[in-house]
Design a protein around this motif. Sequence first.
Motif, PDB file in Angstrom:
ATOM      1  N   LEU A   1       0.768  -1.223   0.026  1.00  0.00           N
ATOM      2  CA  LEU A   1       0.074   0.037   0.005  1.00  0.00           C
ATOM      3  C   LEU A   1       0.951   1.293  -0.003  1.00  0.00           C
ATOM      4  CD1 LEU A   1      -2.724  -0.834   2.628  1.00  0.00           C
ATOM      5  CD2 LEU A   1      -2.929  -1.141   0.199  1.00  0.00           C
ATOM      6  N   VAL A   2       0.349   2.119  -0.532  1.00  0.00           N
ATOM      7  CA  VAL A   2       1.318   3.569  -0.812  1.00  0.00           C
ATOM      8  C   VAL A   2       0.282   4.464   0.046  1.00  0.00           C
ATOM      9  CG1 VAL A   2       2.133   5.139  -2.305  1.00  0.00           C
ATOM     10  CG2 VAL A   2       1.961   2.759  -2.938  1.00  0.00           C
ATOM     11  N   ASP A   3       0.987   5.430   0.745  1.00  0.00           N
ATOM     12  CA  ASP A   3       0.201   6.279   1.613  1.00  0.00           C
ATOM     13  C   ASP A   3       1.200   7.745   1.545  1.00  0.00           C
ATOM     14  OD1 ASP A   3      -1.630   7.624   2.723  1.00  0.00           O
ATOM     15  OD2 ASP A   3      -1.578   6.529   4.743  1.00  0.00           O
ATOM     16  N   LEU A   4       0.675   8.899   1.851  1.00  0.00           N
ATOM     17  CA  LEU A   4       1.522  10.120   2.022  1.00  0.00           C
ATOM     18  C   LEU A   4       2.041   9.958   3.257  1.00  0.00           C
ATOM     19  CD1 LEU A   4      -1.109  12.926   1.428  1.00  0.00           C
ATOM     20  CD2 LEU A   4       0.892  12.337  -0.083  1.00  0.00           C
ATOM     21  N   THR A   5       3.408  10.544   3.156  1.00  0.00           N
ATOM     22  CA  THR A   5       4.042  10.902   4.523  1.00  0.00           C
ATOM     23  C   THR A   5       3.613  12.341   5.068  1.00  0.00           C
ATOM     24  OG1 THR A   5       5.821  11.700   3.348  1.00  0.00           O
ATOM     25  CG2 THR A   5       5.925   9.461   4.263  1.00  0.00           C
ATOM     26  N   ALA A   6       4.063  12.648   6.210  1.00  0.00           N
ATOM     27  CA  ALA A   6       3.977  13.931   6.729  1.00  0.00           C
ATOM     28  C   ALA A   6       4.842  14.911   5.877  1.00  0.00           C
ATOM     29  CB  ALA A   6       4.535  14.126   8.076  1.00  0.00           C
ATOM     30  N   PRO A   7       5.901  14.685   5.338  1.00  0.00           N
ATOM     31  CA  PRO A   7       6.685  15.631   4.205  1.00  0.00           C
ATOM     32  C   PRO A   7       5.804  15.753   3.017  1.00  0.00           C
ATOM     33  CG  PRO A   7       8.103  14.317   5.319  1.00  0.00           C
ATOM     34  CD  PRO A   7       6.911  13.716   5.705  1.00  0.00           C
ATOM     35  N   GLY A   8       5.205  14.633   2.561  1.00  0.00           N
ATOM     36  CA  GLY A   8       4.322  14.426   1.410  1.00  0.00           C
ATOM     37  C   GLY A   8       3.303  15.540   1.633  1.00  0.00           C
ATOM     38  N   ARG A   9       2.460  15.293   2.536  1.00  0.00           N
ATOM     39  CA  ARG A   9       1.282  16.087   2.796  1.00  0.00           C
ATOM     40  C   ARG A   9       1.687  17.714   3.093  1.00  0.00           C
ATOM     41  NH1 ARG A   9      -3.215  14.385   3.982  1.00  0.00           N
ATOM     42  NH2 ARG A   9      -2.275  12.228   4.820  1.00  0.00           N
ATOM     43  N   ALA A  10       2.812  17.872   3.433  1.00  0.00           N
ATOM     44  CA  ALA A  10       3.105  19.392   3.669  1.00  0.00           C
ATOM     45  C   ALA A  10       3.253  19.908   2.159  1.00  0.00           C
ATOM     46  CB  ALA A  10       4.468  19.572   4.621  1.00  0.00           C
ATOM     47  N   VAL A  11       4.243  19.194   1.356  1.00  0.00           N
ATOM     48  CA  VAL A  11       4.280  19.512  -0.179  1.00  0.00           C
ATOM     49  C   VAL A  11       3.027  19.926  -0.637  1.00  0.00           C
ATOM     50  CG1 VAL A  11       5.000  18.870  -2.330  1.00  0.00           C
ATOM     51  CG2 VAL A  11       6.778  18.432  -0.363  1.00  0.00           C
ATOM     52  N   LEU A  12       1.970  18.831  -0.483  1.00  0.00           N
ATOM     53  CA  LEU A  12       0.524  19.195  -1.155  1.00  0.00           C
ATOM     54  C   LEU A  12      -0.002  20.478  -0.645  1.00  0.00           C
ATOM     55  CD1 LEU A  12      -1.637  18.045  -3.120  1.00  0.00           C
ATOM     56  CD2 LEU A  12      -2.227  16.618  -1.157  1.00  0.00           C
ATOM     57  N   GLU A  13       0.038  20.484   0.792  1.00  0.00           N
ATOM     58  CA  GLU A  13      -0.869  21.575   1.487  1.00  0.00           C
ATOM     59  C   GLU A  13       0.110  23.013   0.985  1.00  0.00           C
ATOM     60  OE1 GLU A  13      -0.770  20.550   5.739  1.00  0.00           O
ATOM     61  OE2 GLU A  13      -2.420  19.208   5.251  1.00  0.00           O
TER      62      GLU A  13
END
Length: 156
Positions: A96-108
């Motif tokens: 399964l693939v999921d967002l990490t906290a840094p990925g979520r920060a980039v998206l936000e």
Amino acid sequence: MTQAKLERLSVDDLSAELVLTAGRFVRAVTRHTSSDVPTATLRLLSQLDELGPVTVGALAQADRCSQPTMSAAVQYLCDRGWGAKTPNPADARSTLVDLTAPGRAVLEEARRERAAVVADRLRADPHHDERDLATAVAVLRGLLHQPDRTHEEGTA
């Protein structure tokens, strides 16, 4: 196209105009941002945000691309620490693939920057205000949350 001309169009023609205009609008907003993150990467981050932990195959299907293409895109995310793979508890052969906290920060951050572009355009437009924007958001959300009838009816 003027408002008067739009009001004379059929639902089918207005629907086509909405899809065309929404796509152009998103591309215009994207061109006015300074993000170094490729649009395709932001789209994948957004897919992960929307779908939650998901298989590469499901991501490929959602993005309408091949599984090898999606595997490479997922690897790109993981190499940057923006995504993470974990074993799939339902199928030991997949992950399964999921967002990490840094990925979520980039998206936000990308979403904030794009929202600022839209807000600036709205403030500069004397013909539209917050109520118009609220109506547009409500209409699009309503359309987005309707059941997908094409799949329910078994048609393409």
